[in-house]
Design a protein around this motif. Structure first.
Motif, PDB file in Angstrom:
ATOM      1  N   GLY A  20       0.850  -0.996  -0.097  1.00 35.67           N
ATOM      2  CA  GLY A  20       0.034  -0.032   0.100  1.00 35.67           C
ATOM      3  C   GLY A  20       0.776   1.198   0.026  1.00 35.67           C
ATOM      4  N   ALA A  21       1.779   1.081   0.737  1.00 36.61           N
ATOM      5  CA  ALA A  21       2.693   2.501   1.122  1.00 36.61           C
ATOM      6  C   ALA A  21       3.698   2.650  -0.257  1.00 36.61           C
ATOM      7  CB  ALA A  21       3.761   2.327   2.166  1.00 36.61           C
ATOM      8  N   ILE A  22       4.023   1.492  -0.981  1.00 35.74           N
ATOM      9  CA  ILE A  22       4.753   1.473  -2.280  1.00 35.74           C
ATOM     10  C   ILE A  22       3.867   2.094  -3.397  1.00 35.74           C
ATOM     11  CG2 ILE A  22       5.537   0.122  -4.212  1.00 35.74           C
ATOM     12  CD1 ILE A  22       6.955  -1.653  -1.944  1.00 35.74           C
ATOM     13  N   ALA A  23       2.272   1.661  -3.378  1.00 36.17           N
ATOM     14  CA  ALA A  23       1.539   2.130  -4.498  1.00 36.17           C
ATOM     15  C   ALA A  23       1.388   3.703  -4.259  1.00 36.17           C
ATOM     16  CB  ALA A  23       0.190   1.473  -4.180  1.00 36.17           C
ATOM     17  N   GLU A  24       1.066   4.185  -3.152  1.00 32.83           N
ATOM     18  CA  GLU A  24       1.056   5.860  -2.869  1.00 32.83           C
ATOM     19  C   GLU A  24       2.136   6.442  -3.319  1.00 32.83           C
ATOM     20  OE1 GLU A  24       0.288   5.952   1.320  1.00 32.83           O
ATOM     21  OE2 GLU A  24      -1.738   4.996   1.281  1.00 32.83           O
ATOM     22  N   LEU A  25       3.370   5.822  -2.898  1.00 33.02           N
ATOM     23  CA  LEU A  25       4.967   6.549  -3.424  1.00 33.02           C
ATOM     24  C   LEU A  25       4.672   6.719  -4.960  1.00 33.02           C
ATOM     25  CD1 LEU A  25       7.428   5.128  -1.047  1.00 33.02           C
ATOM     26  CD2 LEU A  25       6.726   7.577  -1.275  1.00 33.02           C
ATOM     27  N   ALA A  26       4.360   5.373  -5.617  1.00 31.75           N
ATOM     28  CA  ALA A  26       4.326   5.230  -7.152  1.00 31.75           C
ATOM     29  C   ALA A  26       3.358   6.301  -7.772  1.00 31.75           C
ATOM     30  CB  ALA A  26       4.152   3.818  -7.517  1.00 31.75           C
ATOM     31  N   ALA A  27       2.283   6.343  -7.043  1.00 33.69           N
ATOM     32  CA  ALA A  27       1.022   7.401  -7.812  1.00 33.69           C
ATOM     33  C   ALA A  27       1.839   8.701  -7.705  1.00 33.69           C
ATOM     34  CB  ALA A  27      -0.160   7.298  -7.020  1.00 33.69           C
ATOM     35  N   ALA A  28       2.336   9.168  -6.645  1.00 32.07           N
ATOM     36  CA  ALA A  28       3.117  10.279  -6.256  1.00 32.07           C
ATOM     37  C   ALA A  28       4.221  10.498  -7.291  1.00 32.07           C
ATOM     38  CB  ALA A  28       3.673  10.712  -4.896  1.00 32.07           C
ATOM     39  N   GLN A  29       4.817   9.572  -7.652  1.00 31.87           N
ATOM     40  CA  GLN A  29       6.028   9.799  -8.592  1.00 31.87           C
ATOM     41  C   GLN A  29       5.460  10.561  -9.985  1.00 31.87           C
ATOM     42  OE1 GLN A  29       9.588   9.055  -8.589  1.00 31.87           O
ATOM     43  NE2 GLN A  29       9.112   9.168  -6.347  1.00 31.87           N
ATOM     44  N   LEU A  30       4.361   9.764 -10.568  1.00 33.36           N
ATOM     45  CA  LEU A  30       3.851  10.087 -11.842  1.00 33.36           C
ATOM     46  C   LEU A  30       2.927  11.061 -11.846  1.00 33.36           C
ATOM     47  CD1 LEU A  30       3.793   6.523 -13.651  1.00 33.36           C
ATOM     48  CD2 LEU A  30       5.535   8.346 -13.561  1.00 33.36           C
ATOM     49  N   SER A  31       2.301  11.517 -10.792  1.00 36.40           N
ATOM     50  CA  SER A  31       1.148  12.384 -10.854  1.00 36.40           C
ATOM     51  C   SER A  31       1.538  13.901 -11.142  1.00 36.40           C
ATOM     52  CB  SER A  31       0.573  12.588  -9.341  1.00 36.40           C
ATOM     53  OG  SER A  31      -0.210  11.403  -9.081  1.00 36.40           O
ATOM     54  N   GLY A  32       2.421  14.474 -10.752  1.00 36.41           N
ATOM     55  CA  GLY A  32       2.906  15.760 -11.140  1.00 36.41           C
ATOM     56  C   GLY A  32       1.716  16.584 -11.045  1.00 36.41           C
ATOM     57  N   ASP A  33       1.228  17.330 -12.401  1.00 36.40           N
ATOM     58  CA  ASP A  33       0.199  18.205 -12.243  1.00 36.40           C
ATOM     59  C   ASP A  33      -1.084  17.672 -12.773  1.00 36.40           C
ATOM     60  OD1 ASP A  33       1.034  17.876 -14.665  1.00 36.40           O
ATOM     61  OD2 ASP A  33       0.854  19.715 -15.677  1.00 36.40           O
ATOM     62  N   ARG A  34      -1.444  16.305 -12.781  1.00 33.97           N
ATOM     63  CA  ARG A  34      -2.531  15.380 -12.988  1.00 33.97           C
ATOM     64  C   ARG A  34      -2.632  14.595 -11.907  1.00 33.97           C
ATOM     65  NH1 ARG A  34       0.528  11.398 -17.317  1.00 33.97           N
ATOM     66  NH2 ARG A  34       2.396  11.031 -16.141  1.00 33.97           N
ATOM     67  N   VAL A  35      -3.652  13.865 -11.846  1.00 34.13           N
ATOM     68  CA  VAL A  35      -3.800  12.898 -10.672  1.00 34.13           C
ATOM     69  C   VAL A  35      -3.763  11.170 -11.430  1.00 34.13           C
ATOM     70  CG1 VAL A  35      -5.435  11.572  -9.589  1.00 34.13           C
ATOM     71  CG2 VAL A  35      -5.468  14.089  -9.693  1.00 34.13           C
ATOM     72  N   VAL A  36      -2.702  10.804 -10.906  1.00 40.43           N
ATOM     73  CA  VAL A  36      -2.464   9.298 -11.438  1.00 40.43           C
ATOM     74  C   VAL A  36      -2.898   8.332 -10.433  1.00 40.43           C
ATOM     75  CG1 VAL A  36      -0.943   7.719 -11.899  1.00 40.43           C
ATOM     76  CG2 VAL A  36      -0.725   9.845 -13.075  1.00 40.43           C
ATOM     77  N   LEU A  37      -3.585   7.303 -10.599  1.00 40.69           N
ATOM     78  CA  LEU A  37      -3.885   6.197  -9.759  1.00 40.69           C
ATOM     79  C   LEU A  37      -3.187   5.210  -9.639  1.00 40.69           C
ATOM     80  CD1 LEU A  37      -7.798   6.194 -10.261  1.00 40.69           C
ATOM     81  CD2 LEU A  37      -6.511   7.661  -8.559  1.00 40.69           C
ATOM     82  N   CYS A  38      -2.688   4.342  -8.829  1.00 43.23           N
ATOM     83  CA  CYS A  38      -1.751   3.368  -8.730  1.00 43.23           C
ATOM     84  C   CYS A  38      -2.367   2.048  -7.789  1.00 43.23           C
ATOM     85  CB  CYS A  38      -0.592   3.573  -8.150  1.00 43.23           C
ATOM     86  SG  CYS A  38       0.545   2.257  -8.133  1.00 43.23           S
ATOM     87  N   GLY A  39      -2.134   0.945  -8.477  1.00 48.40           N
ATOM     88  CA  GLY A  39      -2.562  -0.304  -7.708  1.00 48.40           C
ATOM     89  C   GLY A  39      -1.559  -1.272  -8.096  1.00 48.40           C
ATOM     90  N   ILE A  40      -1.382  -2.214  -6.951  1.00 49.56           N
ATOM     91  CA  ILE A  40      -0.522  -3.454  -7.088  1.00 49.56           C
ATOM     92  C   ILE A  40      -1.177  -4.565  -6.831  1.00 49.56           C
ATOM     93  CG2 ILE A  40       1.672  -4.397  -6.339  1.00 49.56           C
ATOM     94  CD1 ILE A  40       2.480  -1.630  -5.160  1.00 49.56           C
ATOM     95  N   ILE A  41      -1.223  -5.465  -7.914  1.00 49.27           N
ATOM     96  CA  ILE A  41      -1.596  -6.888  -7.501  1.00 49.27           C
ATOM     97  C   ILE A  41      -0.455  -7.826  -7.478  1.00 49.27           C
ATOM     98  CG2 ILE A  41      -3.076  -8.813  -8.709  1.00 49.27           C
ATOM     99  CD1 ILE A  41      -4.577  -6.790  -9.945  1.00 49.27           C
ATOM    100  N   LEU A  42      -0.467  -8.598  -6.075  1.00 47.46           N
ATOM    101  CA  LEU A  42       0.548  -9.548  -5.940  1.00 47.46           C
ATOM    102  C   LEU A  42      -0.080 -11.127  -5.915  1.00 47.46           C
ATOM    103  CD1 LEU A  42       3.167 -10.587  -4.637  1.00 47.46           C
ATOM    104  CD2 LEU A  42       2.167  -9.939  -2.491  1.00 47.46           C
ATOM    105  N   LYS A  43       0.619 -11.795  -6.202  1.00 50.91           N
ATOM    106  CA  LYS A  43      -0.181 -13.286  -6.463  1.00 50.91           C
ATOM    107  C   LYS A  43       0.739 -14.387  -5.807  1.00 50.91           C
ATOM    108  CE  LYS A  43      -3.009 -16.681  -8.586  1.00 50.91           C
ATOM    109  NZ  LYS A  43      -3.660 -16.984  -9.884  1.00 50.91           N
ATOM    110  N   ARG A  44       0.723 -14.782  -4.631  1.00 53.72           N
ATOM    111  CA  ARG A  44       1.691 -16.024  -3.973  1.00 53.72           C
ATOM    112  C   ARG A  44       1.111 -17.309  -4.119  1.00 53.72           C
ATOM    113  NH1 ARG A  44       2.954 -13.727   2.091  1.00 53.72           N
ATOM    114  NH2 ARG A  44       4.456 -15.331   1.656  1.00 53.72           N
ATOM    115  N   ALA A  45       2.035 -18.382  -4.161  1.00 55.33           N
ATOM    116  CA  ALA A  45       1.327 -19.701  -4.328  1.00 55.33           C
ATOM    117  C   ALA A  45       0.689 -19.936  -3.090  1.00 55.33           C
ATOM    118  CB  ALA A  45       2.663 -20.461  -4.359  1.00 55.33           C
TER     119      ALA A  45
END
Length: 243
Positions: free
Chosen positions: A29-54
């Motif tokens: 969750g924290a990584i997704a928030e930082l990622a969204a901030a990296q690309l947002s700038g003067d626009r809104v970018v949303l970010c989601g991460i999907i992780l699948k474990r065995a």
């Protein structure tokens, strides 16, 4: 063109996330928030991460409630660019979802939410799990070559943090499994001792009696052992075990 870099303190920020919280969903969750901030700038970018474990359910972590809804739809339909990036380990760019024919059910939901561009980037976290990061924007063609380079550099750093978090979680799970096994062994050993005393029989015979009673009552061996020790000691047996 020079490859753009994320903010200089990105590695430090991600390390702080890992030091602060070892819970995998919280780290994601924290990584997704930082990622969204990296690309947002003067626009809104949303970010989601999907992780699948065995042998485990897919974990969804997002930067916002809207991204959460999008990734839940993707996981529910079992189709979409993020899942495809997971499987193929390849970056997927959808510059205009209105003209995208792949993943029809999922794309219908994306359009209905007013999102127009998607960028899916795989995370390289080892062989025990697969993961990818989804970026959403409301304008068509939102993610150009510069944005893609930033996203790829970010996921390179983030992949290391997710891999470490997964290893920490696995060690914790292994320790918990060992603790439960020790507790189960303790309860069974105590119950066998009680049966030996009550029936004046050998350990082997007591084990046989306990197993036969477990099968007859259709109760797990540990549960029956705890029932027997509870009747004698009035408490569930425990063991001292440091993981």
């Amino acid at each position: 063109m020079n490859t753009p870099e994320p903010t200089p303190d990105l590695a430090a920020q991600l390390t702080e996330v890992l030091l602060r919280d070892h819970d995998v969903p919280a780290v994601l969750g924290a990584i997704a928030e930082l990622a969204a901030a990296q690309l947002s700038g003067d626009r809104v970018v949303l970010c989601g991460i999907i992780l699948k474990r065995a042998k485990r359910n897919t974990v969804v972590a997002t930067s916002s409630a809207e991204a959460q809804v999008m990734d839940e739809h993707q996981a529910g339909f079992d189709e979409g660019p993020c899942l495809e990036a997971q499987k193929t380990e390849a970056l997927i760019s959808v510059p205009d979802v209105r003209h995208e024919n792949r993943w029809p059910k999922y794309m219908s939901e994306v359009r209905d939410h007013g999102l127009r561009s998607i960028l899916a980037v795989p995370l390289k976290i080892g062989t025990t799990a697969t993961a990818a990061m989804n970026f959403y924007a409301r304008d068509t063609g939102s993610f150009d070559a510069t944005d893609i380079a930033i996203a790829q550099r970010y996921t390179e750093v983030a992949s290391q943090m997710v891999a470490i978090a997964l290893r920490i979680a696995q060690h914790a799970e292994d320790a918990e499994d060992r603790r439960r096994a020790m507790e189960s062994r303790t309860a069974i050993d105590l119950a066998v001792g009680i049966i030996m005393g009550q029936n004046r029989c050998s350990q082997e015979q007591a084990v046989g009696i306990l197993k036969a009673a477990s099968n007859h009552r259709n109760v797990k061996l540990r549960e029956l052992a705890e029932q027997i020790t509870n009747k004698v000691g009035q408490a569930t047996p425990s063991t001292s075990f440091e993981p």
